[in-house]
Design a protein around this motif. Sequence first.
Motif, mmCIF file in Angstrom:
data_model
loop_
_atom_site.group_PDB
_atom_site.id
_atom_site.type_symbol
_atom_site.label_atom_id
_atom_site.label_comp_id
_atom_site.label_asym_id
_atom_site.label_seq_id
_atom_site.Cartn_x
_atom_site.Cartn_y
_atom_site.Cartn_z
ATOM 1 N N GLU A 15 60.305 -30.712 24.323
ATOM 2 C CA GLU A 15 61.015 -29.835 25.250
ATOM 3 C C GLU A 15 61.889 -30.656 26.203
ATOM 4 O O GLU A 15 61.572 -31.797 26.494
ATOM 5 C CB GLU A 15 59.984 -29.079 26.081
ATOM 6 N N ALA A 16 62.954 -30.042 26.751
ATOM 7 C CA ALA A 16 63.835 -30.781 27.657
ATOM 8 C C ALA A 16 63.207 -30.994 29.034
ATOM 9 O O ALA A 16 63.255 -32.094 29.571
ATOM 10 C CB ALA A 16 65.170 -30.067 27.796
ATOM 11 N N ALA A 17 62.644 -29.976 29.622
ATOM 12 C CA ALA A 17 62.099 -30.103 30.984
ATOM 13 C C ALA A 17 60.807 -29.310 31.087
ATOM 14 O O ALA A 17 60.748 -28.288 31.760
ATOM 15 C CB ALA A 17 63.118 -29.619 32.012
ATOM 16 N N PRO A 18 59.730 -29.801 30.425
ATOM 17 C CA PRO A 18 58.493 -29.034 30.385
ATOM 18 C C PRO A 18 57.769 -28.997 31.733
ATOM 19 O O PRO A 18 57.841 -29.955 32.511
ATOM 20 C CB PRO A 18 57.640 -29.783 29.347
ATOM 21 N N VAL A 19 57.095 -27.887 31.996
ATOM 22 C CA VAL A 19 56.273 -27.747 33.198
ATOM 23 C C VAL A 19 54.808 -27.812 32.771
ATOM 24 O O VAL A 19 54.400 -27.116 31.844
ATOM 25 C CB VAL A 19 56.559 -26.406 33.898
ATOM 26 N N LYS A 20 54.052 -28.683 33.434
ATOM 27 C CA LYS A 20 52.635 -28.830 33.101
ATOM 28 C C LYS A 20 51.790 -28.594 34.340
ATOM 29 O O LYS A 20 52.233 -28.840 35.451
ATOM 30 C CB LYS A 20 52.371 -30.239 32.555
ATOM 31 N N ARG A 21 50.579 -28.142 34.116
ATOM 32 C CA ARG A 21 49.660 -27.961 35.233
ATOM 33 C C ARG A 21 48.946 -29.256 35.526
ATOM 34 O O ARG A 21 48.376 -29.871 34.632
ATOM 35 C CB ARG A 21 48.606 -26.924 34.846
ATOM 36 N N LEU A 22 48.972 -29.687 36.792
ATOM 37 C CA LEU A 22 48.186 -30.851 37.176
ATOM 38 C C LEU A 22 46.817 -30.384 37.671
ATOM 39 O O LEU A 22 45.783 -30.918 37.291
ATOM 40 C CB LEU A 22 48.899 -31.643 38.267
ATOM 41 N N ASP A 23 46.817 -29.349 38.524
ATOM 42 C CA ASP A 23 45.564 -28.731 38.975
ATOM 43 C C ASP A 23 45.889 -27.316 39.427
ATOM 44 O O ASP A 23 47.010 -26.837 39.201
ATOM 45 C CB ASP A 23 44.899 -29.565 40.093
ATOM 46 N N GLY A 24 44.958 -26.657 40.068
ATOM 47 C CA GLY A 24 45.111 -25.245 40.416
ATOM 48 C C GLY A 24 46.374 -24.910 41.181
ATOM 49 O O GLY A 24 46.950 -23.849 41.001
ATOM 50 N N GLU A 25 46.814 -25.829 42.069
ATOM 51 C CA GLU A 25 47.995 -25.478 42.871
ATOM 52 C C GLU A 25 49.151 -26.457 42.706
ATOM 53 O O GLU A 25 50.118 -26.408 43.452
ATOM 54 C CB GLU A 25 47.638 -25.320 44.360
#
Length: 497
Positions: free
Chosen positions: A86-96
Amino acid sequence: MRYISTRGGETASPSEAILRGIASDGGLYVPEEMPKLSPKDLQDLSAMDYPHRASEILARFLTDFTKEELLAYASAAYGKTKFPAEAAPVKRLDGETLILELFRGPTAAFKDMALQILPYLLTASARKNGAEDTVMILVATSGDTGKAALEGFADVKGTKVFVYYPADGVSPAQKLQMITQRGGNVGVAGVRGNFDDAQTGVKRIFADREFAAVLKEKGVRLSSANSINWGRLVPQVVYYISAYLDAAALGAVKPGETLDVAVPTGNFGNILAAFLAKRMGLPLGKLISASNENNVLSDFIKTGIYDRNRSFFTTVSPSMDILISSNVERLLWFLAKGDAASVREKMEKLGKDGRYSLTVEERAALQADFLGGWAGEEESLAALKAAWREKKYLPDTHTAVALAVLEKLRAGSGGKKTTLVAATASPFKFSGSVLYALDGVRRPSSPSLGEELSDLTGIQIPPPLRDLDKREVRFDRTVTKEEMRLPVLELADKGSE
Ligand SMILES: *Cc1c(COP(=O)(O)O)cnc(C)c1O
């Protein structure tokens, strides 16, 4: 839509603004009015892939380009050959906390997000304005822009690119990436001094009319790929909008709910793009500008006083080792509600005294959108180690500054608003410092540190950073600040193949 110089009356079409890079009065181009995004626009965009999102958003700003043109450029720039995943993926680091990974392109730093598409925008801008000269991109880099510009423009017809980097201010991997660059239309040299020296030298070349005339004789015009060029900044607006939509899709924000953003900041281009997205109507909350020890921006945001009269530090986040952040000038224009005289006056003060102050109203406007913070070396390396230990996420040293600043702000306010952290480089661009953060052992710089980091973490080295030391060194020259015109002339004379 017209663009106007932050310092006065000069206006330009979008393609003229991109072609010129900087206005003739020394100001930066800003759009006269801000295009708006409605909730319906956001909904429509959320169904699209990255290149389609980009073409839709760019079309709002670049009104003398067609959507078809922009889609063709965005597809080439952000498609699978350049961004295999993906070009600019968003990933979860933690809950917030969410991470926006901006380093999945061909040079493993976020500069690719703009510099992969800029060559298309720039050569099209030249065509649209009947400019037949070769466009020579002149870059001062704190490390990552240089390589990204070289990679974006290498062997692009009708262009040349010359890059200056601070000889002792970049990481071994960054340096190797640049001095081994392929392409018949490229040149690279180190400048003895720090990034501000390189940037000041380049600005001086841009302002030198005699030199421009000499180049014109040779059929060459200079342009900029630093984030003073609007064509460099506007593609960065896209990923904040895209990330918001992805965050909503992940369930991290409800549609319309605000998302804070934390950005490791140097020249203020990346975070200014977030500001522009917010001005378009994207529901962003606080824009957190994170600095390292070179904390001129965090002081500015707290006090309303910009003061570059301070020591310069060389840190493990070299792309943020900057005391004069060019894009603050655009912010000043917005804070002063388009009052060019006020911007001009501040820029003159900055040149003369190295400092200026905001008015009370301007400071209030600044603090309504921005929070500033800084983290020292120990703090950011500890944040890096904690992210790996506790969350199995390996940030680079710049991203670690943003994580450290975010943690400090949260500890101070007790709040935990959902925040998107811009991850600006692969940790393998700064393997030595990342290893040191993880195990406390300082290693002499060596090209094999990437492999050591890979062995320790089980993460593969990204392909653009593999075997750098086995590539042929093509550019091992360094010059003084005073000698910076000569290599540019030599490249101008060189026939492009
Ligand atoms: C360029 C860069 C920055 C700073 O971004 P600005 O737009 O100059 O504020 C931060 N991190 C990395 C890795 C960079 O290459």
